[in-house]
Design a protein around this motif. Structure first.
Motif, PDB file in Angstrom:
ATOM      1  N   MET A  52       0.838  -1.196   0.000  1.00 41.89           N
ATOM      2  CA  MET A  52       0.000   0.000   0.000  1.00 41.89           C
ATOM      3  C   MET A  52       0.873   1.246   0.000  1.00 41.89           C
ATOM      4  O   MET A  52       1.702   1.431   0.905  1.00 41.89           O
ATOM      5  CB  MET A  52      -0.912   0.005   1.223  1.00 41.89           C
ATOM      6  CG  MET A  52      -1.658  -1.310   1.464  1.00 41.89           C
ATOM      7  SD  MET A  52      -3.028  -1.538   0.334  1.00 41.89           S
ATOM      8  CE  MET A  52      -4.238  -0.469   1.094  1.00 41.89           C
ATOM      9  N   GLY A  53       0.670   2.092  -0.990  1.00 39.26           N
ATOM     10  CA  GLY A  53       1.401   3.341  -1.061  1.00 39.26           C
ATOM     11  C   GLY A  53       0.504   4.521  -0.783  1.00 39.26           C
ATOM     12  O   GLY A  53       0.666   5.592  -1.380  1.00 39.26           O
ATOM     13  N   TYR A  54      -0.463   4.335   0.134  1.00 34.52           N
ATOM     14  CA  TYR A  54      -1.375   5.408   0.505  1.00 34.52           C
ATOM     15  C   TYR A  54      -0.810   6.187   1.695  1.00 34.52           C
ATOM     16  O   TYR A  54       0.106   5.729   2.375  1.00 34.52           O
ATOM     17  CB  TYR A  54      -2.744   4.843   0.902  1.00 34.52           C
ATOM     18  CG  TYR A  54      -3.542   4.264  -0.243  1.00 34.52           C
ATOM     19  CD1 TYR A  54      -3.366   4.700  -1.555  1.00 34.52           C
ATOM     20  CD2 TYR A  54      -4.499   3.280  -0.006  1.00 34.52           C
ATOM     21  CE1 TYR A  54      -4.104   4.173  -2.598  1.00 34.52           C
ATOM     22  CE2 TYR A  54      -5.255   2.743  -1.046  1.00 34.52           C
ATOM     23  CZ  TYR A  54      -5.048   3.189  -2.340  1.00 34.52           C
ATOM     24  OH  TYR A  54      -5.793   2.663  -3.364  1.00 34.52           O
ATOM     25  N   GLU A  55      -1.403   7.348   1.968  1.00 33.99           N
ATOM     26  CA  GLU A  55      -0.995   8.149   3.117  1.00 33.99           C
ATOM     27  C   GLU A  55      -1.220   7.364   4.412  1.00 33.99           C
ATOM     28  O   GLU A  55      -2.176   6.593   4.520  1.00 33.99           O
ATOM     29  CB  GLU A  55      -1.810   9.442   3.183  1.00 33.99           C
ATOM     30  CG  GLU A  55      -1.525  10.425   2.057  1.00 33.99           C
ATOM     31  CD  GLU A  55      -2.346  11.687   2.209  1.00 33.99           C
ATOM     32  OE1 GLU A  55      -3.119  11.789   3.202  1.00 33.99           O
ATOM     33  OE2 GLU A  55      -2.238  12.571   1.348  1.00 33.99           O
ATOM     34  N   ASP A  56      -0.353   7.586   5.393  1.00 32.46           N
ATOM     35  CA  ASP A  56      -0.470   6.877   6.672  1.00 32.46           C
ATOM     36  C   ASP A  56      -1.829   7.121   7.325  1.00 32.46           C
ATOM     37  O   ASP A  56      -2.425   6.210   7.910  1.00 32.46           O
ATOM     38  CB  ASP A  56       0.645   7.319   7.628  1.00 32.46           C
ATOM     39  CG  ASP A  56       2.019   6.829   7.171  1.00 32.46           C
ATOM     40  OD1 ASP A  56       2.071   5.890   6.344  1.00 32.46           O
ATOM     41  OD2 ASP A  56       3.029   7.385   7.646  1.00 32.46           O
ATOM     42  N   GLY A  57      -2.320   8.355   7.230  1.00 35.76           N
ATOM     43  CA  GLY A  57      -3.600   8.680   7.847  1.00 35.76           C
ATOM     44  C   GLY A  57      -4.741   7.872   7.252  1.00 35.76           C
ATOM     45  O   GLY A  57      -5.651   7.451   7.972  1.00 35.76           O
ATOM     46  N   TRP A  58      -4.685   7.658   5.943  1.00 38.68           N
ATOM     47  CA  TRP A  58      -5.735   6.876   5.304  1.00 38.68           C
ATOM     48  C   TRP A  58      -5.609   5.401   5.657  1.00 38.68           C
ATOM     49  O   TRP A  58      -6.611   4.711   5.856  1.00 38.68           O
ATOM     50  CB  TRP A  58      -5.705   7.071   3.798  1.00 38.68           C
ATOM     51  CG  TRP A  58      -6.777   6.314   3.056  1.00 38.68           C
ATOM     52  CD1 TRP A  58      -6.615   5.448   2.024  1.00 38.68           C
ATOM     53  CD2 TRP A  58      -8.188   6.363   3.299  1.00 38.68           C
ATOM     54  NE1 TRP A  58      -7.820   4.941   1.607  1.00 38.68           N
ATOM     55  CE2 TRP A  58      -8.812   5.499   2.376  1.00 38.68           C
ATOM     56  CE3 TRP A  58      -8.990   7.051   4.216  1.00 38.68           C
ATOM     57  CZ2 TRP A  58     -10.192   5.297   2.349  1.00 38.68           C
ATOM     58  CZ3 TRP A  58     -10.369   6.857   4.181  1.00 38.68           C
ATOM     59  CH2 TRP A  58     -10.955   5.994   3.256  1.00 38.68           C
ATOM     60  N   ASP A  70     -15.655  -3.612   2.698  1.00 38.58           N
ATOM     61  CA  ASP A  70     -16.668  -3.219   1.715  1.00 38.58           C
ATOM     62  C   ASP A  70     -16.243  -1.971   0.945  1.00 38.58           C
ATOM     63  O   ASP A  70     -17.069  -1.119   0.618  1.00 38.58           O
ATOM     64  CB  ASP A  70     -18.029  -3.012   2.378  1.00 38.58           C
ATOM     65  CG  ASP A  70     -17.941  -2.216   3.680  1.00 38.58           C
ATOM     66  OD1 ASP A  70     -18.956  -2.116   4.374  1.00 38.58           O
ATOM     67  OD2 ASP A  70     -16.844  -1.704   3.997  1.00 38.58           O
ATOM     68  N   ASP A  71     -14.963  -1.871   0.661  1.00 43.99           N
ATOM     69  CA  ASP A  71     -14.446  -0.786  -0.166  1.00 43.99           C
ATOM     70  C   ASP A  71     -15.153  -0.818  -1.522  1.00 43.99           C
ATOM     71  O   ASP A  71     -15.163  -1.839  -2.193  1.00 43.99           O
ATOM     72  CB  ASP A  71     -12.936  -0.977  -0.344  1.00 43.99           C
ATOM     73  CG  ASP A  71     -12.287   0.169  -1.088  1.00 43.99           C
ATOM     74  OD1 ASP A  71     -12.789   0.530  -2.176  1.00 43.99           O
ATOM     75  OD2 ASP A  71     -11.268   0.695  -0.605  1.00 43.99           O
ATOM     76  N   HIS A 104     -15.907   9.589   0.270  1.00 36.56           N
ATOM     77  CA  HIS A 104     -15.793  10.971   0.757  1.00 36.56           C
ATOM     78  C   HIS A 104     -14.562  11.139   1.653  1.00 36.56           C
ATOM     79  O   HIS A 104     -13.800  12.104   1.499  1.00 36.56           O
ATOM     80  CB  HIS A 104     -17.062  11.351   1.532  1.00 36.56           C
ATOM     81  CG  HIS A 104     -16.999  12.711   2.145  1.00 36.56           C
ATOM     82  ND1 HIS A 104     -17.092  13.878   1.411  1.00 36.56           N
ATOM     83  CD2 HIS A 104     -16.824  13.100   3.452  1.00 36.56           C
ATOM     84  CE1 HIS A 104     -16.980  14.920   2.216  1.00 36.56           C
ATOM     85  NE2 HIS A 104     -16.827  14.480   3.459  1.00 36.56           N
ATOM     86  N   GLN A 105     -14.354  10.206   2.573  1.00 33.59           N
ATOM     87  CA  GLN A 105     -13.207  10.307   3.470  1.00 33.59           C
ATOM     88  C   GLN A 105     -11.893  10.088   2.725  1.00 33.59           C
ATOM     89  O   GLN A 105     -10.868  10.676   3.076  1.00 33.59           O
ATOM     90  CB  GLN A 105     -13.361   9.313   4.620  1.00 33.59           C
ATOM     91  CG  GLN A 105     -14.511   9.648   5.551  1.00 33.59           C
ATOM     92  CD  GLN A 105     -14.583   8.719   6.754  1.00 33.59           C
ATOM     93  OE1 GLN A 105     -13.748   7.835   6.920  1.00 33.59           O
ATOM     94  NE2 GLN A 105     -15.594   8.917   7.589  1.00 33.59           N
ATOM     95  N   ALA A 106     -11.920   9.253   1.691  1.00 35.37           N
ATOM     96  CA  ALA A 106     -10.700   9.008   0.919  1.00 35.37           C
ATOM     97  C   ALA A 106     -10.222  10.277   0.220  1.00 35.37           C
ATOM     98  O   ALA A 106      -9.013  10.524   0.109  1.00 35.37           O
ATOM     99  CB  ALA A 106     -10.950   7.908  -0.106  1.00 35.37           C
ATOM    100  N   ARG A 107     -11.158  11.098  -0.234  1.00 32.86           N
ATOM    101  CA  ARG A 107     -10.778  12.332  -0.929  1.00 32.86           C
ATOM    102  C   ARG A 107      -9.974  13.261  -0.029  1.00 32.86           C
ATOM    103  O   ARG A 107      -9.100  14.001  -0.499  1.00 32.86           O
ATOM    104  CB  ARG A 107     -12.038  13.042  -1.445  1.00 32.86           C
ATOM    105  CG  ARG A 107     -12.620  12.393  -2.692  1.00 32.86           C
ATOM    106  CD  ARG A 107     -13.645  13.290  -3.349  1.00 32.86           C
ATOM    107  NE  ARG A 107     -14.895  13.311  -2.598  1.00 32.86           N
ATOM    108  CZ  ARG A 107     -15.892  12.460  -2.797  1.00 32.86           C
ATOM    109  NH1 ARG A 107     -15.787  11.515  -3.720  1.00 32.86           N
ATOM    110  NH2 ARG A 107     -17.007  12.553  -2.092  1.00 32.86           N
ATOM    111  N   ALA A 108     -10.223  13.217   1.279  1.00 34.67           N
ATOM    112  CA  ALA A 108      -9.474  14.059   2.220  1.00 34.67           C
ATOM    113  C   ALA A 108      -8.021  13.614   2.346  1.00 34.67           C
ATOM    114  O   ALA A 108      -7.192  14.343   2.883  1.00 34.67           O
ATOM    115  CB  ALA A 108     -10.154  14.037   3.587  1.00 34.67           C
ATOM    116  N   HIS A 109      -7.735  12.399   1.849  1.00 32.30           N
ATOM    117  CA  HIS A 109      -6.365  11.873   1.909  1.00 32.30           C
ATOM    118  C   HIS A 109      -5.737  11.771   0.521  1.00 32.30           C
ATOM    119  O   HIS A 109      -4.829  10.966   0.288  1.00 32.30           O
ATOM    120  CB  HIS A 109      -6.371  10.506   2.590  1.00 32.30           C
ATOM    121  CG  HIS A 109      -6.779  10.563   4.029  1.00 32.30           C
ATOM    122  ND1 HIS A 109      -5.895  10.850   5.052  1.00 32.30           N
ATOM    123  CD2 HIS A 109      -8.000  10.392   4.623  1.00 32.30           C
ATOM    124  CE1 HIS A 109      -6.537  10.845   6.205  1.00 32.30           C
ATOM    125  NE2 HIS A 109      -7.809  10.572   5.973  1.00 32.30           N
ATOM    126  N   GLY A 110      -6.216  12.600  -0.402  1.00 36.04           N
ATOM    127  CA  GLY A 110      -5.602  12.676  -1.718  1.00 36.04           C
ATOM    128  C   GLY A 110      -6.067  11.630  -2.704  1.00 36.04           C
ATOM    129  O   GLY A 110      -5.448  11.452  -3.761  1.00 36.04           O
TER     130      GLY A 110
END
Length: 245
Positions: A52-58, A70-71, A104-110
């Motif tokens: 996973m190369g996503y932000e740590d917060g996400w 359920d992504d 919606h929450q994912a958008r806050a993490h880019g």
């Protein structure tokens, strides 16, 4: 792409694969990636691919709220064989309230736009995907679709090679006879030994013997375990069972 393919052959560890994914993600016009099997990310099974190369917060949100269960992107990938833009997701699945919250929450993490490539599982493997994400809209061209499909396929194959290096010698299901497989498929459709015997043209005792011998080979004690093993190892398929039901 020739350099990319040659580079994949030379990758020997996870660090090398992550570096390749970062480079190719950027080349496609994205800035985050996820190469993973669809498993419990909080407690992934051995040899599962979870890069996973996503932000740590996400990532914290994904694990804390179990969003991987359920992504909507992963759910949509179950209905496609080729890559798709995240903008297509509402046309692929019906979004529920939790799906919309996750997006919606994912958008806050880019994670505002993205492209996901489904990776068909091999026998005995989990479903997988390779996703590329961006904090801004990305034009999904034919060139991008082809390149993303190629990158996802080769990177997933490299990940398989790396994560399964110490699993090559793991015990596999013994090869079963065709008659044993016929019986297993019919067990999977809910048939009894008597019913299977009538279909195949053998006695009930003979059917019991075939199934008992198969269970002994596979070291299982219940018929349902035998069916699961045969499906998991690819010696039987759901299509076989649908055809015989």
């Amino acid at each position: 792409m020739i350099e990319f393919i040659d580079g994949c052959r030379e990758i020997t560890d996870e660090a090398g694969l992550r570096e390749m994914l970062r480079e190719m993600t950027k080349a496609l016009g994205f800035n985050q990636y996820a190469l993973l099997h669809h498993v419990d990310l909080a407690r992934p099974p051995a040899h599962a691919i979870t890069l996973m190369g996503y932000e740590d917060g996400w990532m914290e949100q994904i694990l804390q709220n179990r969003y991987f269960q359920d992504d909507p992107i992963l759910t949509a990938s179950h209905r496609r064989l080729t890559g798709f833009s995240w903008r297509e997701v509402p046309n692929i699945i019906r979004l529920n309230r939790r799906h919309r919250r996750i997006l919606h929450q994912a958008r806050a993490h880019g994670l505002r736009d993205g492209f996901t490539v489904p990776v068909p599982p091999l026998a005995g493997e989990y479903r997988g995907t390779c996703s590329f994400a961006s904090d801004r809209p990305v034009e999904i061209t034919s060139d991008l679709i082809g390149s993303a499909q190629l990158i996802a396929t080769f990177c997933f194959e490299v990940a398989r090679r790396i994560t399964n290096q110490d699993a090559v010698s793991a015990p596999r299901m013994p090869q079963l006879t065709q008659r044993q497989l016929d019986c297993i498929v019919l067990v999977g459709t809910g048939k009894t030994s008597w019913e299977i015997g009538k279909i195949i043209g053998l006695s009930e005792d003979t059917i019991d013997d075939h199934l008992s011998n198969a269970m002994r080979k596979c070291d299982v004690s219940r018929r349902i375990q035998l069916v699961v093993r045969a499906l998991f190892e690819g010696q039987a398929s759901y299509w076989d069972m649908l055809r015989m039901s």
